[in-house]
Design a protein around this motif. Structure first.
Motif: not given
Length: 417
Positions: A175-184, A229-238
């Motif tokens: 329960d340590q939040g969502h982790i999001v990766n984007i690769y380029i 904690n908000d994976a969707e918002a984080l992905r959009a920002e990233m």
């Protein structure tokens, strides 16, 4: 408090370089997806003192210690016995595990050696992590408020136990939040030049988004990692930062995604109904191997000729004897003919060819080791490139293969793909 983990691999064969420790890399990748930190990775010998010392040090650094190796039935597999002594507990025989081990031997129609009964010995008051794919079960034991997880060293068995038992358990407590990766993926630009070109974009990133540079020969993969904690918002920002990097890198940008160059090329070619073949001399089938390692490669790739001798170049690729004698096998004329021959023989849209002296010997005064010609044939043209590498055979083969993919990628871009 964030969960901290340590990975310990046990085995003399790893320390002696007989096998590569791929288990630790895979485990760390899975933990990253749960945003669980790996604070240390250690490899120790099959010796009781080394194993105990590793346990003692791991307890000071981590909350969960993941251990692989040494769970077999032979005398050199001492992990379980050493751990039981260290924990001050006993090994007891688990009848369900024993029945499973007997079933595996029965299924294989082989008699079970008596020594294999020890595979069913587990920690008293510990938790058994059932191994449906093998004879050695995983074990979970709590000692002085630290969790020790033991798994076989066989990679596919370890991955099964991790996936089925360990990771779900860790996910429930992390329960340590969502982790999001984007690769380029970028190609044709070095790591330092890439970093310099996007330094202002990197500087604008908030603290909870990090960027890592993952270079390979001929390409650099960027990984943007964020935690929220908000994976969707984080992905959009990233994705905003990722799009800015794409625009900045422009001609060097290949694709978004955790893929190599060939992994980006094949889906693109498939979408255009393009086909591909290879004619390889100095690379010995490496290019074809990298292509066929990609699922769905058969939609694009039709085949390869490994023309390691002049005879095969003539018979299979229609390279003329005149060109071979006049210019030599390592020449622009011959590699062009190889690519054209493959294009016609396989009836494809694109054909890649390689010819050179990969090393460490085989070169001449005029054409030294490291001299490599590559070619890309299409239905309208043949493009060639000459490279002068060093005398490290494996690196030269890898560089040549990557340069072929880069040449193909650039041509696809020129065609508007």
């Amino acid at each position: 408090m964030p969960i901290k983990t340590e990975i310990i691999t046990i085995g003399d064969e790893i320390l002696q370089g007989q096998i590569v420790d791929s288990n630790s890399a895979w485990i760390a990748q899975q933990l990253l997806l749960l945003n669980i930190a790996v604070v240390h990775i250690a490899t120790v010998a099959d010796r009781e003192d080394a194993i105990i010392d590793a346990f003692e040090q791991a307890k000071q650094r981590a909350d969960i210690i993941l251990v692989t190796g040494g769970l077999g039935p032979t005398k050199d597999d001492i992990t379980k016995r050493t751990a039981a002594n260290y924990f001050g507990t006993n090994l007891v025989r688990d009848e369900l595990v024993l029945e499973h081990v007997r079933g595996i031997f029965a299924q294989r129609k082989r008699a079970m050696p008596a020594i294999n009964q020890m595979q069913a010995d587990v920690f008293q008051n510990g938790e058994v992590l059932f191994n449906e794919l093998g004879t050695a079960p995983g074990l979970w034991y709590t000692h002085e408020d630290k969790s020790f997880v033991f798994m076989p060293g066989v990679p596919y068995e370890m991955k099964h136990i991790m996936s089925q038992h360990v990771l779900p358990k860790l996910a429930s407590v992390a329960d340590q939040g969502h982790i999001v990766n984007i690769y380029i993926l970028t190609a044709g630009i070095g790591e330092s030049h890439l970093a310099e070109s996007i330094q202002d974009i990197e500087a604008d990133m908030p603290d909870y988004i990090r960027i890592a540079y993952l270079p390979k020969l001929g390409m650099v993969r960027l990984r943007l990692t964020g935690v929220s904690n908000d994976a969707e918002a984080l992905r959009a920002e990233m994705q905003v930062f990722a799009n800015n990097i794409k625009a900045r890198t422009n001609e060097y940008f290949v694709t978004f995604g955790d893929v190599d160059l060939e992994g980006a090329i094949l889906p693109l070619m498939h979408s255009k109904n393009y086909t591909l073949a290879t004619a390889e001399s100095c690379t010995g089938g490496t290019i074809a191997s990298r292509i066929t390692a990609i699922p769905g490669a058969g939609h694009v790739f039709k085949g390869s000729v490994v023309s390691y001798t002049n005879e095969i170049k003539q018979k299979m690729l229609s390279v003329s004897k005149h060109d071979l004698e006049m210019y030599g096998a390592v020449s622009e004329q011959v590699v062009s003919a190889m690519a054209t021959g493959a294009l016609k023989s396989f009836d494809v849209d694109f054909a890649l060819a390689t010819s050179g002296f990969a090393g460490p010997d085989g070169g001449t005064k005029d054409t030294p080791v490291g001299t490599i010609w590559i070619a890309l044939a299409t239905k309208t043209t043949v493009i060639t490139r000459l490279f002068h590498f060093q005398n490290d055979r494996n690196i030269n083969i890898e560089r040549t293969s990557t340069q072929c993919f880069l040449l193909l990628w650039q041509e696809l871009r020129n065609l508007g793909c």
